[in-house]
Design a protein around this motif. Structure first.
Motif, PDB file in Angstrom:
ATOM      1  N   THR A 158      34.861  -2.639  19.485  1.00  0.00           N
ATOM      2  CA  THR A 158      33.440  -2.993  19.492  1.00  0.00           C
ATOM      3  C   THR A 158      33.039  -3.572  20.842  1.00  0.00           C
ATOM      4  N   VAL A 166      30.296  -2.007  23.479  1.00  0.00           N
ATOM      5  CA  VAL A 166      29.140  -2.719  24.043  1.00  0.00           C
ATOM      6  C   VAL A 166      29.030  -2.447  25.540  1.00  0.00           C
ATOM      7  N   ILE A 206      27.480   1.062  26.124  1.00  0.00           N
ATOM      8  CA  ILE A 206      26.089   1.330  25.740  1.00  0.00           C
ATOM      9  C   ILE A 206      25.225   1.314  26.990  1.00  0.00           C
ATOM     10  N   TRP A 262      23.594  -3.612  20.808  1.00  0.00           N
ATOM     11  CA  TRP A 262      24.739  -3.099  20.063  1.00  0.00           C
ATOM     12  C   TRP A 262      24.401  -3.082  18.583  1.00  0.00           C
ATOM     13  N   GLN A 271      29.575   2.621  18.300  1.00  0.00           N
ATOM     14  CA  GLN A 271      28.618   1.780  19.015  1.00  0.00           C
ATOM     15  C   GLN A 271      27.859   2.569  20.083  1.00  0.00           C
ATOM     16  N   ALA A 276      32.705  -7.620  26.000  1.00  0.00           N
ATOM     17  CA  ALA A 276      31.341  -7.744  25.499  1.00  0.00           C
ATOM     18  C   ALA A 276      30.531  -8.784  26.261  1.00  0.00           C
TER      19      ALA A 276
END
Length: 369
Positions: free
Chosen positions: A104, A108, A111, A116, A243, A368
């Motif tokens: 995850t 992020v 992206i 997110w 994601q 992240a």
């Protein structure tokens, strides 16, 4: 003049005279020497044996098998809620949390624009946890019905101990596999990537045939490969993909790291049971390479992922904080390399699981944030 001799009674008259005298005195009959008759040891034992209850022919049998059948073992107590929770093997759940957290965080980073997706992260976590718990119950069922767990040295299993019926353990395993499938279906719908269904199906099939089926690959030294692929690469890359709809280098390398630590956890478990597994015909990697090589492999699996952290520290300076996970990893390596008892190996397994959690969550936060 000679004195006359006293007249003697014949023996019969003399005995009658003595008996008459005893009757007048009320005394008990005596033996010829004048003493009361005594019971012999043989007659005493006979009287005692006659008064004691006689053993049945079954109890007098010298056959241990017949004696065991005559005194059957009490049935095992039914499994409690605590037994079922223990059957989920909670100490292995960090292996499901770590790749999702790391993936995850990597997602992020990937992206391009926009926030997110926390709901997707939760669904990915449900998939990973349900698969982990499902494979634990499936392993309990399959090894139990095969008899592999009859002489295990670790915690007792539901099926092998008789605390739960095999079909009940199987039903629980299938229930968690179903939960993983439903969460995976939801992820497929929200992302619109229908090919994810094939990945999820492959993960469930691999989880079942780890110890299930006629030829479980976990019995042929391939368990670590399954763990590395599905609880390392697939779980991490999959969590990143849902994601950002792409998989970056952070996810791939991170997946290698958590996958290797997951292999270490499995190796510690198999080193603890290496003698029993060998006797049962379960050829794990620890059985195939031997205890010494298995201990060395454990240390490699545990420490190699920190080389990946060292690499990422050049791009993400806060990645150096992940080295604190060595506080759990190094003692685990020392215990496995020099430990001798099953309890020590169980402690190393717990430390390895903690290392996976610190590694995955820590590196995911580095990416992240």
């Amino acid at each position: 003049m000679a004195r006359p001799k006293p007249q003697r009674l014949n023996p019969a008259d003399e005995l009658a005279k003595r008996e008459a005298a005893r009757a007048k005195k009320g005394s008990a009959p005596k033996e010829a020497n004048g003493s009361a008759p005594k019971a012999t040891n043989g007659s005493a034992r006979k009287a005692q044996n006659d008064s004691a209850p006689k053993a049945s022919p079954r109890s007098r049998s010298g056959n241990p098998a017949k004696a065991a059948r005559g005194n059957p073992k009490p049935p095992p107590r039914p499994a409690t809620a605590g037994d079922w929770i223990a059957g989920a093997r909670l100490r292995t759940l960090p292996l499901a949390i770590a790749p999702v957290a790391l993936g995850t965080g990597a997602g992020v980073v990937a992206i391009a624009d926009g926030p997110w997706h926390p709901a997707r992260a939760v669904l990915a976590l449900v998939v990973a946890l349900a698969l982990q718990i499902g494979v634990n119950y499936a392993n309990d069922y399959s090894d139990g019905v095969r008899g592999t767990d009859d002489h295990r040295v670790g915690p007792a299993r539901l099926t092998a101990s008789g605390a739960a019926k095999p079909r009940h353990v199987l039903a629980v395993a299938l229930s968690f596999f179903t939960l993983a499938a439903l969460a995976g279906l939801a992820l497929t719908i929200v992302t619109g990537q229908w090919w994810l269904l094939a990945v999820g199906a492959a993960a469930i099939v691999a989880a079942w045939f780890y110890t299930g089926g006629r030829h479980p690959y976990g019995y042929y030294g391939l368990g670590e490969l399954f763990v590395f692929v599905f609880f390392g690469l697939v779980a991490t890359a999959g969590s990143a993909f849902v994601q950002a709809l792409t998989v970056n280098l952070e996810a791939w390398l991170g997946g290698v790291g958590v996958g290797l630590i997951a292999c270490a956890v499995l190796m510690a478990n198999n080193l603890r049971d290496v003698v029993q597994d060998k006797a049962a015909g379960k050829r794990t990697l620890a059985v195939l390479v031997g205890p010494l090589a298995g201990r060395i492999l454990f240390a490699i699996f545990m420490l190699a992922p920190f080389g990946i952290v060292f690499f990422w520290a050049f791009l993400y300076p806060t990645a150096t904080l992940v080295f604190f996970a060595l506080l759990a990893a190094l003692p685990a390596c020392v215990i496995v390399l020099w430990g001798k008892t099953p309890r020590e190996l169980l402690t190393a397994l717990q430390l390895a699981s903690l290392t996976a959690l610190l590694y995955g969550v820590g590196l995911g936060l580095v990416f992240a944030l």
